[in-house]
Design an enzyme around this catalytic site. Structure first.
Site, PDB file in Angstrom:
ATOM      1  CB  CYS A   1     -64.040  -6.856 -47.422  1.00 26.81           C
ATOM      2  SG  CYS A   1     -65.576  -7.793 -47.261  1.00 26.81           S
ATOM      3  NE  ARG A  54     -62.025  -7.859 -44.308  1.00 33.13           N
ATOM      4  CZ  ARG A  54     -60.999  -7.948 -45.124  1.00 33.13           C
ATOM      5  NH1 ARG A  54     -59.884  -7.287 -44.851  1.00 33.13           N
ATOM      6  NH2 ARG A  54     -61.054  -8.687 -46.214  1.00 33.13           N
ATOM      7  CG  ASP A 113     -61.139 -11.673 -43.609  1.00 32.03           C
ATOM      8  OD1 ASP A 113     -62.145 -11.797 -42.890  1.00 32.03           O
ATOM      9  OD2 ASP A 113     -61.060 -12.161 -44.753  1.00 32.03           O
TER      10      ASP A 113
END
Length: 182
Positions: A23, A29, A141
């Site tokens: 990420c 994440r 996100d």
């Protein structure tokens, strides 16, 4: 989405299968996916054959633990979020990785710019039956959102991880499925 049977690139080594989840900052994440996918791999009896790691494309959180909201979300569901420390991905980190999973299209573009072999690069949600390629195949996100965003990410990560482990289990001759967290 891509057929699960077609979703895994071949192993680059006989020593096992390596997966990197990537990420932006490696504090929300991808570490959530690392923890969940790693646990699912272990539950399926594949821990000796499949290794999961996570990275961020940006370096501003290197060495820090997971975002406290991500960790709290995982912990509340019985996962161990304590071991993670953020890392920034380099080309060398991915040389021996079999499957590189990007959490969003910006991460995917950064990984392409880094020189990741497109045959080994996939969106994380490629394995999620509820995702549609090019439409809603990103893991959003949650960093700038509230706690609900982390819960939504965990739901996506759990669903996708279970599906991916089924594909891995089929590849390595194990029975698909298996229990989730205790």
């Amino acid at each position: 989405m891509m057929s699960p049977a077609d979703g895994l690139p071949p192993a680059r080594s006989a020593d096992g299968y390596r997966i990197a989840v990537v990420c932006l900052g490696n504090i929300c994440r991808s570490p959530m996916a690392d923890v969940v996918l790693g646990e699912r791999v272990g539950d399926a009896g594949l821990a000796g054959r499949v290794r999961v790691e996570s990275y961020g494309t940006g370096g501003w959180h290197v060495g820090r633990p997971m975002d406290h909201r991500a960790a709290a979300t995982l912990t509340a569901e019985g996962y161990d979020a304590s071991r993670h420390r953020a890392r920034q991905v380099t080309r060398g980190d991915l040389d021996d990785v079999d499957l590189v999973l990007a959490m969003d299209h910006a991460n995917e573009a950064d990984l392409r710019d880094l020189g990741v072999d497109p045959d080994r690069l996939r969106m994380f949600r490629t394995f999620d039956a509820e995702a549609t390629a090019g439409h809603d195949d990103e893991v959003p996100d949650p960093y700038y959102d509230g706690d609900d965003g982390f819960a939504e990410v965990l739901t996506m990560v759990e669903r996708t991880s279970t599906a991916l482990v089924d594909v891995l289990a089929a590849r390595f001759g194990r029975e698909p499925g298996g229990p989730g967290p205790a």
